[in-house]
Write a protein that holds these residues in place. Sequence first.
Motif, PDB file in Angstrom:
ATOM      1  N   PHE A   1       0.369  -9.328   0.837  1.00 54.56           N
ATOM      2  CA  PHE A   1      -0.088  -8.019   0.370  1.00 54.56           C
ATOM      3  C   PHE A   1      -0.150  -6.990   1.501  1.00 54.56           C
ATOM      4  O   PHE A   1      -0.630  -5.872   1.288  1.00 54.56           O
ATOM      5  CB  PHE A   1      -1.485  -8.142  -0.261  1.00 54.56           C
ATOM      6  CG  PHE A   1      -1.575  -9.149  -1.381  1.00 54.56           C
ATOM      7  CD1 PHE A   1      -0.461  -9.466  -2.157  1.00 54.56           C
ATOM      8  CD2 PHE A   1      -2.773  -9.781  -1.665  1.00 54.56           C
ATOM      9  CE1 PHE A   1      -0.543 -10.394  -3.180  1.00 54.56           C
ATOM     10  CE2 PHE A   1      -2.869 -10.704  -2.695  1.00 54.56           C
ATOM     11  CZ  PHE A   1      -1.753 -11.021  -3.444  1.00 54.56           C
ATOM     12  N   HIS A   2       0.281  -7.387   2.715  1.00 59.45           N
ATOM     13  CA  HIS A   2       0.310  -6.499   3.875  1.00 59.45           C
ATOM     14  C   HIS A   2      -1.081  -6.021   4.278  1.00 59.45           C
ATOM     15  O   HIS A   2      -1.276  -4.859   4.658  1.00 59.45           O
ATOM     16  CB  HIS A   2       1.220  -5.287   3.609  1.00 59.45           C
ATOM     17  CG  HIS A   2       2.610  -5.655   3.183  1.00 59.45           C
ATOM     18  ND1 HIS A   2       3.514  -6.268   4.017  1.00 59.45           N
ATOM     19  CD2 HIS A   2       3.242  -5.522   1.980  1.00 59.45           C
ATOM     20  CE1 HIS A   2       4.648  -6.498   3.366  1.00 59.45           C
ATOM     21  NE2 HIS A   2       4.500  -6.065   2.130  1.00 59.45           N
ATOM     22  N   TYR A   3      -2.061  -6.921   4.219  1.00 56.62           N
ATOM     23  CA  TYR A   3      -3.416  -6.598   4.665  1.00 56.62           C
ATOM     24  C   TYR A   3      -3.514  -6.764   6.184  1.00 56.62           C
ATOM     25  O   TYR A   3      -2.775  -7.553   6.782  1.00 56.62           O
ATOM     26  CB  TYR A   3      -4.444  -7.515   3.993  1.00 56.62           C
ATOM     27  CG  TYR A   3      -4.632  -7.266   2.522  1.00 56.62           C
ATOM     28  CD1 TYR A   3      -4.291  -6.051   1.931  1.00 56.62           C
ATOM     29  CD2 TYR A   3      -5.168  -8.258   1.696  1.00 56.62           C
ATOM     30  CE1 TYR A   3      -4.465  -5.836   0.572  1.00 56.62           C
ATOM     31  CE2 TYR A   3      -5.354  -8.044   0.337  1.00 56.62           C
ATOM     32  CZ  TYR A   3      -4.994  -6.831  -0.221  1.00 56.62           C
ATOM     33  OH  TYR A   3      -5.179  -6.608  -1.556  1.00 56.62           O
ATOM     34  N   THR A   4      -4.458  -6.046   6.777  1.00 55.82           N
ATOM     35  CA  THR A   4      -4.689  -6.175   8.209  1.00 55.82           C
ATOM     36  C   THR A   4      -5.387  -7.505   8.505  1.00 55.82           C
ATOM     37  O   THR A   4      -5.864  -8.188   7.594  1.00 55.82           O
ATOM     38  CB  THR A   4      -5.573  -5.031   8.724  1.00 55.82           C
ATOM     39  OG1 THR A   4      -6.878  -5.139   8.124  1.00 55.82           O
ATOM     40  CG2 THR A   4      -4.960  -3.677   8.377  1.00 55.82           C
ATOM     41  N   ARG A   5      -5.485  -7.831   9.788  1.00 53.05           N
ATOM     42  CA  ARG A   5      -6.142  -9.077  10.180  1.00 53.05           C
ATOM     43  C   ARG A   5      -7.600  -9.081   9.745  1.00 53.05           C
ATOM     44  O   ARG A   5      -8.104 -10.093   9.242  1.00 53.05           O
ATOM     45  CB  ARG A   5      -6.046  -9.267  11.690  1.00 53.05           C
ATOM     46  CG  ARG A   5      -6.697 -10.551  12.200  1.00 53.05           C
ATOM     47  CD  ARG A   5      -6.469 -10.729  13.698  1.00 53.05           C
ATOM     48  NE  ARG A   5      -7.109 -11.960  14.174  1.00 53.05           N
ATOM     49  CZ  ARG A   5      -8.372 -12.031  14.562  1.00 53.05           C
ATOM     50  NH1 ARG A   5      -9.145 -10.949  14.507  1.00 53.05           N
ATOM     51  NH2 ARG A   5      -8.881 -13.178  14.982  1.00 53.05           N
ATOM     52  N   ASP A   6      -8.286  -7.941   9.920  1.00 52.22           N
ATOM     53  CA  ASP A   6      -9.687  -7.869   9.514  1.00 52.22           C
ATOM     54  C   ASP A   6      -9.844  -8.032   8.007  1.00 52.22           C
ATOM     55  O   ASP A   6     -10.794  -8.674   7.539  1.00 52.22           O
ATOM     56  CB  ASP A   6     -10.304  -6.531   9.951  1.00 52.22           C
ATOM     57  CG  ASP A   6     -10.526  -6.464  11.457  1.00 52.22           C
ATOM     58  OD1 ASP A   6     -10.533  -7.529  12.094  1.00 52.22           O
ATOM     59  OD2 ASP A   6     -10.679  -5.340  11.984  1.00 52.22           O
TER      60      ASP A   6
END
Length: 379
Positions: A331-336
């Motif tokens: 889903f192309h989420y950031t690491r956080d």
Amino acid sequence: MTDRWQWLREYALSLPLLAKFAIGLALIVVVPSLSRRLRIPAVVGLLVAGVLFGPYGLDVIGKNRPIAGFFAELGKLLLMFMAGLEVDLALFRRVKTRSISFGAITTFIPLLLGMAVGLIFGYAAVAAVVIGSLLASHTLLASSVVSRLGLTRLEPITVVYGATVFSDTCSLIVFAICVSTFQRGFSISGISIQLLEIAAFVLFVLFGLSRVGAYVLAKVEKDESAYFAVMVAILAVAAVLAEAIQLPGIVGAFLSGLALNAATQGKPAKEELRFVGNTLFIPIFFITTGFLINPRSLVDSLRSDFPLVAAIIGVLVVGKYIAAEIAGRRFHYTRDERLTIWSLTLPQVAATLAATLVAFDTFDASHQRLIDSRMLMSC
């Protein structure tokens, strides 16, 4: 020292009911403030308070606590109900495919890993599947923290909320099938009936109860007390119907919150319900959850069955992490964001504890338990 401790426990248990209630209210007021000073989540502080004042600590409440149990059950349901009310519906519709996708991943990866652990440690196939199903579900213990920080309308949080309903439902379906198979043998007709019941329940709540609820709420819109009562009644009906078809009440609570989401936007009674839940019932749920933690049994289990305990905890942490990484990267989420959805899916409380106890008390025709005491302590 032992005599003094025993005397203190007996004295605490003999306190009047109102005195015990006052102690509970004091914990609700003091513990979150103290937790903030210690820089730990208030949820953790309330759980620790439950351990200290519960049956394995000072034993203030005692083992027979119907009032506290009822308040805690209501708090658990309100937690999920408010989550459903606060979801951004437009965003939820947009990410429903992602919710289902993440729900499937975060359910079946821990389930398969849990099955492997069960088989490695010598459990039968059905028991191994049950162990996997226990690790597949999760409880949104940190949702109150998320709500307090104003993060409920972010996409990753919405995805996790939807995935929780999917995960708890699927894991409970697998669990129910295993219990039935263990007791009576495999039955395709029984499984088919249960799946049809679940599908009918979801459609009824989201499309039937939502329309009826919106209509009734519109009729009592000018009476805040009646509006408040109707919301709680709808929550109760949905939870009872969910339990009637062997689903956890929190599934019905969340779905009923979604069903009433649009009708309650901007209504004062919604904010009043949030205030009452966050002030009283939800903290009581966390405190009574702490009652279930037996530090001595936990330590004994770590000593006698450390490999099994380590394996159970390991596959839970690793399985949920892998699921969060797979879905988050997809889903192309950031690491956080990926770490956040991982942390939200780690807690194993409501449905998991209930299912574990049911599995321990389930016997086959030869009077063998579905899972033994070693697994009960490990889970």
